[in-house]
Design a protein around this motif. Structure first.
Motif, short mmCIF file in Angstrom:
data_model
loop_
_atom_site.label_atom_id
_atom_site.label_comp_id
_atom_site.label_asym_id
_atom_site.label_seq_id
_atom_site.Cartn_x
_atom_site.Cartn_y
_atom_site.Cartn_z
N LYS A 1 -5.65 3.85 5.65
CA LYS A 1 -6.45 4.70 6.53
C LYS A 1 -7.39 5.62 5.76
N GLU A 2 -6.91 6.15 4.65
CA GLU A 2 -7.69 7.10 3.86
C GLU A 2 -8.55 6.42 2.78
N HIS A 3 -8.26 5.15 2.52
CA HIS A 3 -8.94 4.42 1.45
C HIS A 3 -8.78 5.13 0.11
N TYR A 4 -7.57 5.64 -0.11
CA TYR A 4 -7.30 6.36 -1.34
C TYR A 4 -5.83 6.22 -1.70
N HIS A 5 -5.44 6.74 -2.85
CA HIS A 5 -4.06 6.64 -3.33
C HIS A 5 -3.09 7.26 -2.33
N SER A 6 -1.90 6.65 -2.26
CA SER A 6 -0.82 7.24 -1.49
C SER A 6 0.17 7.87 -2.47
N GLN A 7 1.14 8.59 -1.94
CA GLN A 7 2.14 9.22 -2.79
C GLN A 7 3.20 8.23 -3.26
N TRP A 8 3.27 7.08 -2.65
CA TRP A 8 4.35 6.13 -2.94
C TRP A 8 3.85 4.99 -3.78
N GLY A 9 4.56 4.70 -4.84
CA GLY A 9 4.20 3.60 -5.74
C GLY A 9 4.78 2.29 -5.26
N PHE A 10 4.61 1.27 -6.06
CA PHE A 10 5.06 -0.08 -5.74
C PHE A 10 5.67 -0.69 -6.97
N TRP A 11 6.72 -1.49 -6.79
CA TRP A 11 7.26 -2.26 -7.91
C TRP A 11 7.82 -3.56 -7.37
N SER A 12 7.83 -4.55 -8.23
CA SER A 12 8.35 -5.87 -7.88
C SER A 12 8.97 -6.48 -9.13
N LEU A 13 10.08 -7.19 -8.95
CA LEU A 13 10.80 -7.80 -10.06
C LEU A 13 11.24 -9.19 -9.62
N ASN A 14 11.06 -10.18 -10.48
CA ASN A 14 11.38 -11.55 -10.11
C ASN A 14 12.86 -11.91 -10.30
N ILE A 15 13.66 -10.96 -10.75
CA ILE A 15 15.10 -11.17 -10.87
C ILE A 15 15.81 -10.04 -10.10
N LYS A 16 17.10 -10.22 -9.84
CA LYS A 16 17.85 -9.15 -9.17
C LYS A 16 17.99 -7.98 -10.14
N PRO A 17 17.54 -6.80 -9.74
CA PRO A 17 17.61 -5.66 -10.66
C PRO A 17 19.05 -5.18 -10.84
N PRO A 18 19.39 -4.73 -12.05
CA PRO A 18 20.73 -4.19 -12.27
C PRO A 18 20.95 -2.89 -11.50
N PHE A 19 19.88 -2.20 -11.12
CA PHE A 19 19.92 -1.03 -10.24
C PHE A 19 18.53 -0.85 -9.66
N VAL A 20 18.44 -0.09 -8.59
CA VAL A 20 17.16 0.16 -7.95
C VAL A 20 16.59 1.50 -8.45
N PRO A 21 15.42 1.46 -9.09
CA PRO A 21 14.82 2.71 -9.58
C PRO A 21 14.37 3.59 -8.41
#
Length: 96
Positions: A60-80
């Motif tokens: 909506k704002e066409h700008y950065h949000s406060q929330w980042g993104f991450w993706s991992l192709n394996i099951k993570p040992p913990f969720v950051p």
């Protein structure tokens, strides 16, 4: 271990996330990014690919949000939970 910084997704979102025609162009940018990183991906399946963005994008704002993104192709040992958790995540994956 390979680390790559790509400013292109951020730039493309600022310039191209306005209407349907530009979203089609944005998808082309992501295709080009895949072509850039494809040679870095080994042919074996014994690897982990972690993609991290320090911020998301508010449509909506066409700008950065406060929330980042991450993706991992394996099951993570913990969720950051925060950006600084990725150091521990990378070290943990490297030890597996």
């Amino acid at each position: 271990m390979v680390f790559v910084y790509l400013p292109l997704p951020d730039i493309a979102h600022h310039l191209l996330f306005r209407n349907l025609r530009e979203i089609v162009e944005l998808r082309k940018v992501y295709g080009k990014i895949m072509n850039i990183i494809k040679p870095l991906i080994p042919p074996s399946k014994d690897y982990a690919i972690l993609i991290v963005s320090d911020h998301g994008f508010d449509i909506k704002e066409h700008y950065h949000s406060q929330w980042g993104f991450w993706s991992l192709n394996i099951k993570p040992p913990f969720v950051p939970n925060k950006i600084t958790d990725f150091k521990r995540l990378v070290l943990k994956i490297a030890m597996i």
